[in-house]
Write a protein that holds these residues in place. Structure first.
Motif, PDB file in Angstrom:
ATOM      1  N   LEU A  81       0.843  -1.206   0.000  1.00 41.88           N
ATOM      2  CA  LEU A  81       0.000   0.000   0.000  1.00 41.88           C
ATOM      3  C   LEU A  81       0.873   1.250   0.000  1.00 41.88           C
ATOM      4  O   LEU A  81       1.768   1.382   0.836  1.00 41.88           O
ATOM      5  N   GLY A  82       0.580   2.174  -0.934  1.00 37.28           N
ATOM      6  CA  GLY A  82       1.419   3.364  -1.089  1.00 37.28           C
ATOM      7  C   GLY A  82       2.767   2.948  -1.652  1.00 37.28           C
ATOM      8  O   GLY A  82       3.806   3.254  -1.084  1.00 37.28           O
ATOM      9  N   PHE A  83       2.753   2.215  -2.790  1.00 43.63           N
ATOM     10  CA  PHE A  83       3.987   1.549  -3.262  1.00 43.63           C
ATOM     11  C   PHE A  83       4.969   2.475  -3.974  1.00 43.63           C
ATOM     12  O   PHE A  83       6.163   2.157  -4.078  1.00 43.63           O
ATOM     13  N   ALA A  84       4.497   3.647  -4.474  1.00 37.84           N
ATOM     14  CA  ALA A  84       5.358   4.500  -5.299  1.00 37.84           C
ATOM     15  C   ALA A  84       6.473   5.152  -4.472  1.00 37.84           C
ATOM     16  O   ALA A  84       6.215   5.554  -3.339  1.00 37.84           O
ATOM     17  N   PRO A  85       7.688   5.271  -4.956  1.00 41.65           N
ATOM     18  CA  PRO A  85       8.166   4.916  -6.298  1.00 41.65           C
ATOM     19  C   PRO A  85       8.404   3.425  -6.541  1.00 41.65           C
ATOM     20  O   PRO A  85       8.682   3.033  -7.659  1.00 41.65           O
ATOM     21  N   GLY A  86       8.334   2.576  -5.519  1.00 43.81           N
ATOM     22  CA  GLY A  86       8.324   1.143  -5.809  1.00 43.81           C
ATOM     23  C   GLY A  86       9.450   0.322  -5.198  1.00 43.81           C
ATOM     24  O   GLY A  86       9.583  -0.851  -5.518  1.00 43.81           O
ATOM     25  N   SER A  87      10.236   0.914  -4.272  1.00 43.08           N
ATOM     26  CA  SER A  87      11.369   0.130  -3.766  1.00 43.08           C
ATOM     27  C   SER A  87      10.906  -1.014  -2.846  1.00 43.08           C
ATOM     28  O   SER A  87      11.508  -2.075  -2.843  1.00 43.08           O
ATOM     29  N   TRP A  88       9.839  -0.814  -2.079  1.00 46.01           N
ATOM     30  CA  TRP A  88       9.347  -1.916  -1.236  1.00 46.01           C
ATOM     31  C   TRP A  88       8.836  -3.067  -2.122  1.00 46.01           C
ATOM     32  O   TRP A  88       9.057  -4.233  -1.821  1.00 46.01           O
ATOM     33  N   SER A  89       8.155  -2.718  -3.210  1.00 38.67           N
ATOM     34  CA  SER A  89       7.675  -3.764  -4.121  1.00 38.67           C
ATOM     35  C   SER A  89       8.848  -4.519  -4.732  1.00 38.67           C
ATOM     36  O   SER A  89       8.801  -5.747  -4.896  1.00 38.67           O
ATOM     37  N   VAL A 105      -0.379  -0.520  -4.724  1.00 33.62           N
ATOM     38  CA  VAL A 105      -1.505   0.426  -4.854  1.00 33.62           C
ATOM     39  C   VAL A 105      -0.969   1.804  -4.483  1.00 33.62           C
ATOM     40  O   VAL A 105      -0.327   1.956  -3.445  1.00 33.62           O
ATOM     41  N   ASP A 106      -1.213   2.787  -5.323  1.00 31.63           N
ATOM     42  CA  ASP A 106      -0.820   4.154  -4.954  1.00 31.63           C
ATOM     43  C   ASP A 106      -1.778   5.146  -5.591  1.00 31.63           C
ATOM     44  O   ASP A 106      -2.289   4.927  -6.689  1.00 31.63           O
ATOM     45  N   ILE A 107      -1.982   6.220  -4.878  1.00 32.24           N
ATOM     46  CA  ILE A 107      -2.869   7.259  -5.374  1.00 32.24           C
ATOM     47  C   ILE A 107      -2.202   8.062  -6.493  1.00 32.24           C
ATOM     48  O   ILE A 107      -2.859   8.688  -7.313  1.00 32.24           O
ATOM     49  N   LEU A 108      -0.870   8.012  -6.537  1.00 32.67           N
ATOM     50  CA  LEU A 108      -0.130   8.736  -7.568  1.00 32.67           C
ATOM     51  C   LEU A 108       0.181   7.816  -8.743  1.00 32.67           C
ATOM     52  O   LEU A 108       0.290   6.605  -8.564  1.00 32.67           O
ATOM     53  N   ALA A 121      -4.954   4.038  -7.231  1.00 33.85           N
ATOM     54  CA  ALA A 121      -6.245   4.114  -6.546  1.00 33.85           C
ATOM     55  C   ALA A 121      -6.059   4.589  -5.115  1.00 33.85           C
ATOM     56  O   ALA A 121      -4.961   4.518  -4.567  1.00 33.85           O
ATOM     57  N   ASN A 122      -7.159   5.052  -4.552  1.00 32.00           N
ATOM     58  CA  ASN A 122      -7.157   5.569  -3.187  1.00 32.00           C
ATOM     59  C   ASN A 122      -7.549   4.463  -2.211  1.00 32.00           C
ATOM     60  O   ASN A 122      -8.606   3.849  -2.356  1.00 32.00           O
ATOM     61  N   ILE A 123      -6.747   4.214  -1.200  1.00 30.57           N
ATOM     62  CA  ILE A 123      -7.043   3.128  -0.265  1.00 30.57           C
ATOM     63  C   ILE A 123      -8.302   3.434   0.562  1.00 30.57           C
ATOM     64  O   ILE A 123      -8.920   2.532   1.116  1.00 30.57           O
ATOM     65  N   PHE A 124      -8.697   4.706   0.626  1.00 26.40           N
ATOM     66  CA  PHE A 124      -9.918   5.054   1.368  1.00 26.40           C
ATOM     67  C   PHE A 124     -11.184   4.676   0.601  1.00 26.40           C
ATOM     68  O   PHE A 124     -12.274   4.751   1.143  1.00 26.40           O
ATOM     69  N   SER A 200       2.599  -1.465   4.344  1.00 28.59           N
ATOM     70  CA  SER A 200       2.092  -0.114   4.067  1.00 28.59           C
ATOM     71  C   SER A 200       3.090   0.942   4.519  1.00 28.59           C
ATOM     72  O   SER A 200       3.426   1.028   5.696  1.00 28.59           O
ATOM     73  N   ASP A 201       3.531   1.728   3.554  1.00 28.26           N
ATOM     74  CA  ASP A 201       4.479   2.817   3.829  1.00 28.26           C
ATOM     75  C   ASP A 201       3.774   4.128   3.469  1.00 28.26           C
ATOM     76  O   ASP A 201       4.422   5.108   3.132  1.00 28.26           O
ATOM     77  N   MET A 202       2.432   4.114   3.547  1.00 24.82           N
ATOM     78  CA  MET A 202       1.665   5.258   3.012  1.00 24.82           C
ATOM     79  C   MET A 202       1.920   6.526   3.799  1.00 24.82           C
ATOM     80  O   MET A 202       2.009   6.526   5.013  1.00 24.82           O
ATOM     81  N   TYR A 203       2.044   7.581   3.044  1.00 24.64           N
ATOM     82  CA  TYR A 203       1.975   8.916   3.635  1.00 24.64           C
ATOM     83  C   TYR A 203       1.386   9.890   2.626  1.00 24.64           C
ATOM     84  O   TYR A 203       1.677   9.782   1.431  1.00 24.64           O
ATOM     85  N   VAL A 204       0.557  10.815   3.093  1.00 20.50           N
ATOM     86  CA  VAL A 204      -0.149  11.746   2.193  1.00 20.50           C
ATOM     87  C   VAL A 204       0.866  12.511   1.335  1.00 20.50           C
ATOM     88  O   VAL A 204       1.786  13.129   1.880  1.00 20.50           O
ATOM     89  N   MET A 227      10.138  15.869  -0.591  1.00 18.26           N
ATOM     90  CA  MET A 227       9.873  15.181   0.669  1.00 18.26           C
ATOM     91  C   MET A 227       8.360  15.045   0.861  1.00 18.26           C
ATOM     92  O   MET A 227       7.584  15.830   0.326  1.00 18.26           O
ATOM     93  N   ASN A 228       7.952  14.061   1.670  1.00 23.03           N
ATOM     94  CA  ASN A 228       6.524  13.801   1.852  1.00 23.03           C
ATOM     95  C   ASN A 228       5.909  14.536   3.030  1.00 23.03           C
ATOM     96  O   ASN A 228       4.811  15.041   2.945  1.00 23.03           O
ATOM     97  N   THR A 229       6.618  14.563   4.165  1.00 28.61           N
ATOM     98  CA  THR A 229       5.984  15.138   5.346  1.00 28.61           C
ATOM     99  C   THR A 229       6.005  16.659   5.300  1.00 28.61           C
ATOM    100  O   THR A 229       6.837  17.256   4.632  1.00 28.61           O
TER     101      THR A 229
END
Ligand code: SAM
Length: 319
Positions: A81-89, A105-108, A121-124, A200-204, A227-229
């Motif tokens: 979940l929140g896979f982009a850019p894809g290193s965990w995958s 799955v990623d919203i971006l 897609a959006n996990i929500f 899941s490494d998701m962050y907005v 950066m994400n945060t």
């Protein structure tokens, strides 16, 4: 017109929200400080050298070395979940058997690594769960469309609310056969809990300028990502808790009994509450701060092993 943040020395962009154009500006001094730090960082250099999509890979490698989420012994279904850019995958794919299935799955928008499938897609959205279920339905061969209607209509920047689901009609638009002819989806889904491991490494994400979309804007250009945060601890924490809860709900609904879970949280006042929920779902729970996670970062990883069965979702979130 709404301006999200302001500074004399700023980078800027914008996106459409309904009829309104929203302009955002980043403070470029903190952005360039962050870029400078990335440039000098050991794990960022290693990620580049090893051709990994981001330094986040090392956190998963460290956690998997200890907690053994992945196995080469048997095929596993992995949901990132929140896979982009894809290193965990990439890590999941390399640490599982060749016939394992990895779905990001990623919203971006982001092209998945080789051997990994993805949906934007959006996990929500409840529909996202439906699509994930179909993907892991092994009796059914299909490929996923790269850019789907789900994201366009129900994407993050529009709203979090699901419209009433119309059986499988909506899913049909998302799947196609090899020759791109829409195909019939089965009415029944074979496995109730199809997934072995959820990470899941998701962050907005920061808003990006999708109005002028080009390949250089794709999220799999990791070394050019911002950066994400936000740096505002309370905001980062509460948004992170929402995403962690969404990941936990996905685990309750889709993860096999006995299955494993990994979830990133930006720490704050609700940590204990989230930990309690994870303990309601998994028999064994650990909190991990990998050495590749920066000291100053408030991120913490929850590992959940051996999913309980049965689980009452309401009890998990109210007890
Ligand atoms: C820190 S990045 C993940 C990095 C990734 N694990 C890797 O190793 O490359 C967090 C991702 O979560 C995604 N995300 C945030 N909110 C989301 C949501 N509601 N649904 C799906 N993905 C989401 C973001 O778009 C972002 O790409």
């Amino acid at each position: 017109m709404l301006i999200l943040s302001c500074s004399l020395n700023t980078a800027r962009g914008g996106f459409q929200n309904g009829g309104r154009k929203i302009i955002y500006r980043f403070n470029s001094s903190s952005t360039s400080r962050w870029k400078q730090r990335q440039k000098n960082d050991h794990y960022s250099k290693q990620a580049k050298l090893q051709n990994l999509r981001s330094r986040a890979a090392f956190k998963l490698i460290e956690i998997d070395d200890k907690w053994k989420l992945f196995s080469k012994e048997r095929p596993q279904c992995i949901l990132d979940l929140g896979f982009a850019p894809g290193s965990w995958s990439e890590v999941a794919k390399s640490r599982t058997s060749p016939d394992s299935m990895v779905l990001g799955v990623d919203i971006l928008p982001c092209n998945p690594p080789t051997g990994v499938s993805s949906i934007q897609a959006n996990i929500f959205s409840k529909q996202t769960q439906g699509v994930i279920r179909h993907y892991f339905d092994k009796h059914f061969k299909f490929k996923l469309n790269a850019v789907d209607k789900l994201h366009k209509d129900y994407g993050y920047f529009h709203n979090y609310n699901d419209p009433k689901l119309n059986e499988f009609e909506t899913y049909n638009e998302l799947f196609s056969s090899d020759d791109d002819v829409p195909i019939e989806l089965p009415n029944r889904i074979s496995e109730k809990f199809p997934v072995d491991v959820i990470i899941s490494d998701m962050y907005v994400p920061w808003p990006r300028d999708f109005s002028n979309f080009s390949s250089s804007n794709l999220t799999n250009m990791p070394y050019f990502r911002l950066m994400n945060t936000s740096g505002v601890a309370v905001r980062d924490h509460l948004q992170s808790i929402d995403l962690c809860d969404a990941a936990l709900v996905t685990a309750i609904d889709l993860l096999k009994p006995g299955g494993s879970f990994l979830c990133k949280l930006y720490t704050g006042t609700e940590d204990r509450l989230f930990e309690k929920r994870v303990r309601n779902v998994f028999r064994k729970v650990a909190k991990v701060k990998p050495s590749s996670s920066r000291n100053e970062s408030r991120e913490l990883y929850f590992v959940g092993l051996d999913k309980r069965d049965p689980i009452d979702k309401v009890t998990v979130f109210t007890s």
